[in-house]
Design an enzyme around this catalytic site. Structure first.
Site, short mmCIF file in Angstrom:
data_model
loop_
_atom_site.label_atom_id
_atom_site.label_comp_id
_atom_site.label_asym_id
_atom_site.label_seq_id
_atom_site.Cartn_x
_atom_site.Cartn_y
_atom_site.Cartn_z
N TYR A 186 0.72 -1.21 0.00
CA TYR A 186 0.17 -0.06 0.11
C TYR A 186 0.81 1.16 0.13
O TYR A 186 1.56 1.71 1.01
CB TYR A 186 -0.99 0.02 1.40
CG TYR A 186 -1.90 -0.96 1.31
CD1 TYR A 186 -2.29 -2.06 0.18
CD2 TYR A 186 -2.64 -1.38 2.51
CE1 TYR A 186 -3.09 -2.68 0.28
CE2 TYR A 186 -3.63 -2.47 2.49
CZ TYR A 186 -3.82 -2.92 1.32
OH TYR A 186 -4.73 -4.15 1.46
N LEU A 227 -19.87 1.11 -4.03
CA LEU A 227 -20.83 1.08 -4.88
C LEU A 227 -22.10 0.56 -4.20
O LEU A 227 -23.40 0.92 -4.32
CB LEU A 227 -20.67 -0.28 -6.05
CG LEU A 227 -19.74 0.18 -6.91
CD1 LEU A 227 -19.35 -0.90 -7.83
CD2 LEU A 227 -20.07 1.23 -7.99
#
Length: 353
Positions: free
Chosen positions: A61, A218
């Site tokens: 990351y 979403l």
């Protein structure tokens, strides 16, 4: 906050885990978020207040920056937290800077420990499959890290069912430390994990940590068939491909039911989506990450939400995965002798029959 046992291990983790993919915002990870040290400290404070006891990160990351930020913001309170990180992805351009060789695992662990400012990692994930390194080499290296106390528990992420089962068999045959958990992508938007990975977890006693439980936002309720939000999602624009969206119409149908259930409960759609996951077989904890404190607070509220059987049924019906072979054949011809693990996939279809 509820605390669940991580598979058959003795470790208890909160049902919600703080994810740190947004920490740093370097390179391609800028598309996910750019949380700095101040923002990260605020998020950790919020999570500790809510009872979260696990922080999940990875060496890849932002090229290690997320681990560095995590290490800085937990300094002085390491004993209140469990840390999870990962190894496997490329961390340089050299020929040995990726994979699950003994070299990369051990050097990767040492580098993560330095960046995190700690002497041990509580849950160490192999981040992805490596089909070019013998499992004996990978598992013996991981076993050595446990033996030295640098790692407490082992886990995998993004393995196929056969790959994970093979790894467990090799560990059992050689007497190596066994994986206690797996971290998978699983959400109302994509229930692929139910084909093999959830049944395997039930059968083998593995805990399940879920990444991107809201499908990259979403399932927040902001994205509807008849209304566009401010801006656009990374998934629908093609800017970010984790996770992909294969059936937009099914996604929008699922969101409509999600919004209806949330409205009836006085909760947010995100909270309902997370609560549904927490009721699924073998699921231990959901890794939640947020761009804003407001999003994080909302997600944390899911820990107290329990859905009714009717609400779960409505969500499961609209989002149900198609039964691929051999599952459709087993449902048709073997439903009289399906076991507990089989119900992770077939349970809904048996109830609907």
């Amino acid at each position: 906050m509820e605390y669940r046992q991580l598979g058959r291990s003795g470790l208890r983790v909160s049902t919600l885990t703080l994810g740190t993919m947004t920490f740093g915002g370097r390179g391609g990870f800028r598309a996910v978020g750019e949380t700095d040290v101040v923002g990260a400290r605020r998020q950790v404070d919020l999570c500790l207040e809510a009872g979260v006891n696990l922080i999940d990160t990875a060496d890849v990351y932002s090229g290690g920056v997320a681990e560095e930020i995590t290490g800085e913001v937990i300094s002085g309170r390491r004993d209140r937290l469990l840390l999870s990180t990962k190894v496997r992805m490329p961390m340089g351009s050299g020929p040995n800077d990726a994979g699950l060789s003994r070299h990369h695992i051990i050097s990767g662990c040492e580098a993560s420990l330095r960046r995190l400012g700690t002497d041990h990692i509580d849950i160490y994930h192999v981040h992805e499959w490596d089909g070019q390194t013998r499992l004996e080499e990978t598992l013996s290296a991981l076993d050595a890290l446990v033996a030295t106390g640098k790692v407490r528990y082992l886990a995998v992420s993004n393995y196929a069912g056969w790959q994970l089962m093979k790894a467990l068999a090799v560990a059992d045959a050689r007497g190596f430390e066994r994986f206690a958990a797996q971290q998978v992508y699983y959400s109302l938007e994509a229930r692929d994990a139910e084909y093999e990975l959830l049944p395997l977890s039930v059968d083998q006693g593995l805990g399940v940590l879920v990444w991107s439980p809201l499908a990259g936002g979403l399932l927040s309720g902001k994205y509807r068939r008849d209304a566009a939000p401010d801006g656009h999602t990374r998934q629908l624009s093609g800017e970010w491909h984790e996770p992909p969206v294969r059936d937009r119409e099914k996604l929008y149908d699922t969101i409509e039911v999600l919004v209806d259930v949330a409205r009836g409960r006085g909760a947010s759609p995100a909270q309902v989506a997370l609560a549904w996951l927490l009721g699924r077989p073998a699921v231990t904890s959901l890794v939640i990450g947020a761009r804003t404190d407001e999003q994080l607070r909302d997600n944390l509220g899911a820990a107290d939400l329990v859905l009714t059987a009717a609400e779960r049924g409505a969500l499961e019906k609209v989002s149900a995965p198609e039964l691929i072979y051999p599952h459709w054949h087993q449902l048709a011809t073997a439903s009289d002798r399906l076991g507990v693990a089989d119900h992770a996939l077939h349970g809904q279809h048996l109830r609907d029959a």
